[in-house]
Design an enzyme around this catalytic site. Sequence first.
Site, short mmCIF file in Angstrom:
data_model
loop_
_atom_site.label_atom_id
_atom_site.label_comp_id
_atom_site.label_asym_id
_atom_site.label_seq_id
_atom_site.Cartn_x
_atom_site.Cartn_y
_atom_site.Cartn_z
N ASP A 1 11.08 131.35 84.49
CA ASP A 1 9.81 131.49 85.20
C ASP A 1 9.24 132.87 84.90
OD1 ASP A 1 7.77 131.00 87.20
OD2 ASP A 1 8.92 132.34 88.50
N ASP B 1 10.52 126.85 91.90
CA ASP B 1 11.52 126.74 90.83
C ASP B 1 12.71 125.88 91.24
OD1 ASP B 1 10.11 128.52 89.09
OD2 ASP B 1 10.85 130.19 90.29
N ASP C 1 12.88 132.32 90.75
CA ASP C 1 13.09 133.01 92.03
C ASP C 1 12.34 132.39 93.19
OD1 ASP C 1 10.45 133.75 91.35
OD2 ASP C 1 10.64 135.61 92.49
#
Length: 749
Positions: A438, A641, A637
Site C-alpha cells: 500500500d 488493507d 496499515d
Amino acid sequence: MTVDPETSAHRHVHDGQIHHFCSARCREKFAADPQRWLSPDPAPAQQAPAGTIYTCPMHPEIRQEGPGTCPKCGMALEPEMPSLEEDDDPELRDFARRFWWTLPLTVVVLVLAMFGNRAPALSVMARTWLELALSAPVVLWAGWPFFERWLQSIRNRSPNMWTLIGTGVGAAFGYSVVATVAPDLFPASFHEHGRVGVYFEAAAVIVSLTLLGQLLELRARSKTSAAIRALLGLAPKTARRIHDDGSEEDIPLEHVHVGHRLRVRPGEKVPVDGTVLEGRSSVDESMLTGEPIPVEKHAGDLLIGATLNGTGSLVMRADQVGSGTVLARIIQLVAQAQRSRAPMQRMADKVAYWFVLAVLAVAVTTFLAWGLAGPEPSWTYAVLNAVSVLIIACPCALGLATPMSIMVATGRAANAGVLFRDAEAIERFRTIDTLVVDKTGTLTEGRPAFHDALGINGTEADEVLRIAASLDQGSEHPLAEAIVGEARSRSLALEPAEDFESVTGTGVRGTVGGRAVVLGNNRLMAESGVATDALTDAAERMRGEGASVMFLAVDGRLSGLVAVADPIKESSAPALAALRETGIDVVMATGDGRTTARAVARKLGIDSFHGEVRPEDKAELVARLQAKGHRVAMAGDGINDAPALAAADIGIAMGTGTDVAMSSAQVTLVKGDLRGILRARELSGATVRNMKQNLGFAFVYNGIGVPIAAGVLYPLTGLLLSPMLAALAMSLSSVSVIANALRLRGARS
C-alpha cells in the site's frame, strides 16, 4: 495491626458499614479508594495468579488452568505468558533438588559397582544390598516424576521420551531388585562372580543424567522467554492516580481502571494507554515506533503505555488497561507465536510417535536375540543392551528440534521489531517472491506535510501561504494542519478568519483581513467564478510529484496555489532496493489517483503500480498474482488493507497502523519500517535452516546410536554400549539441539 473501635477517633462509613482507623492519614487513604483496601491483595509477582492458563511448550494445543504435565509428551506445562521473574520455575527447582540430593548416592553406587570387588571387607551380597539401599532413593524418589510421565504416556496411548526412559530404568532396577531379593529364581547362566548380575548403578546413573539433562534444558528454555520479559519490563510498576477530591497517590499498575485520572510527571513512563486531559509535553515513543524524535502531546492526544514522558507534566484518562494496552497486545503476539507449531514440527511429532513404537520393538528384539543367541552370560547382555536401546533412543532431541528454534526466533524477531503471529508464518516467509505494498502509511509517512506554495498576480509565495493558513485555522482537515503548521514554522503572522465555511470535498471559504478568501480545488474555483488556467501547468507538475493542489483566490481573483504531499518515508527507497536485490518483485496498490501513484512509483523505482484501487481490488490483485504461481506478501496499515492482508500468503501490517490491519496479518512490523521485511525474511531462512539442522542431527544421532546400543558392532569389535553411556549420550543430544537453536539469538536481523 488492629484498632480498638472504642478508642479510635478516626472513622469512615462505606456501604453502610463503619470502618475504624489508627490515624487520620489512614482514614483518608481508605476514603479515596475503598475498593483497593477491601479487595484481597493481588497474587505475589513470583506466583502465577489464579486463572492463569498453562500450556505445553511442545504441544501448544494442550491448555489448562493451573500447572500440570502434558498428557502427550509429559513435559511440565508453562504459563502462556511468562512472568517478569526469571527464576520462577517450580519444575526447575524441584528437579534441581532431586538431582543434588541424590547425586552423592549415585556416585557411591557407581564406585561400588566398579571397584567394590576390591574391598575385601564387603561380601558380594553385602555390596549388592548396599547398592540396592543407595540406589532406591535415586530411582524411586528422584526418578519418580519420570515414572509418573511414563504411566501417563501409557494411559493416553501417546508413546514419547518418557515411555522409553521409564521402561528402561524400571526394567534395569526391577530386574536388579528381584535378582537381589530372590536370586534362586534365576537359572545358573544368570550368575556371575557369586551373584546374579545387577544393574543398580545403571538405573541410578540414568536417572541422575536424565535429571541433569532436564536441568540444562529447562534453563535453556527459560532463555527463550527473554524477549517477552524485556517487553514486560517496559511497563512501569505504579501509576499516580488523581482522586476526585484532588489528592494524589501512587498505586500499583494492576489497580488502575478505565476512567481513572492519572498524572504523568516529567521523566516518568506513561502507565497505560489513554488520552491527555491537561498539560503539554513531548513523549518519546521510540520503543514502539522507532522514531527518535519525541512527539508533542497536548489535550486530546492519545498516549501509549510504557512510552517515556519528557519535561512536561500531563494529566491523562486511562482508556485501555491490562491486556487491552498496545504493549500487552504486542506481548501476546510474541507469546502466541512462540507457542504455535510449524508445519515441520507437526511432521516431527508424527515421526516421533512411530519412532517410539519402533524403538520398543527393537528393544524387545534385542533382548530376545541376545538372550537366546548371545554369548554367556547371554541374558545379562540381553538386559543391558535392551535398556541401552531404550535409553539412547529417547526422542527428546527430535521433539525439541523445531519448538526450540521457533521460540528463540520469535524472541529474536521481537527484539528487532518484527512480530510473527505463528510458527507457520516464520517457516513460509522465506518463500515469498512478490510483495504488494500500500502507499499511504506504508511507503509514505501517512500524514500530509507542506510541499510548496506558488504566488501569481503580484502575490508572493509566503503571502499565499499566510492567507491560506489564516483561513485554515478553523479547519480540522489534515491538509489544513499541514498548511497551518508550515506557516507557523516560518513565523508568518496569521489573522483570524471570519464567516468560515467548509465545503465538503472541495475546500473552504471565509473572510481574512476583510477580504473574501476561497481555498480549494478546480471545482470550488469554478463555482466561485475564478479561472485557474494560469496555474494549470504548475498544478499538474506538482501533482506529478505526488502532491495535492489547492488554489487560492482573494476577492474573486486567483492569487496562487498551495501543495501538500504525503512524504515518502526515508527508509522506503533503500528497503525496496534491497528487497529487489533479493529477487522480490514489488507491486504498489493504492487508492490514490493514478497521477499520484505514478509519481510515488517513479521516485521509488517501482515498475508495477495500480492507482484508484478499492479494498476488494487489492484482494483480487493478490489472488491474481497467486494464480500465476507467485508466493505473495501484502504490506499495509489501514482497515482498507485488511482483506488483502488476509488473502495473501503472508500479511504484513505496519505497527503504526490500525488494529484491524494487525489482526488480519501474520506479521507486524512494530516500527512501520519496510526494512523489517528484510529482517523477517532473513530470520525466516535462518530459522528453517536451524530446524533442519536440529531434525537432521536428531535423526542421524538415533540412526547411529540405536544399532550400536543393540550391539551390532559386538561381533566385529567386541564393543557394547553401557546404559550409563547411553543416558549420557541421550542428555547431550538434547542439550546440543537446544544449543544450536540458541545460536539464532545472534542471527542477523
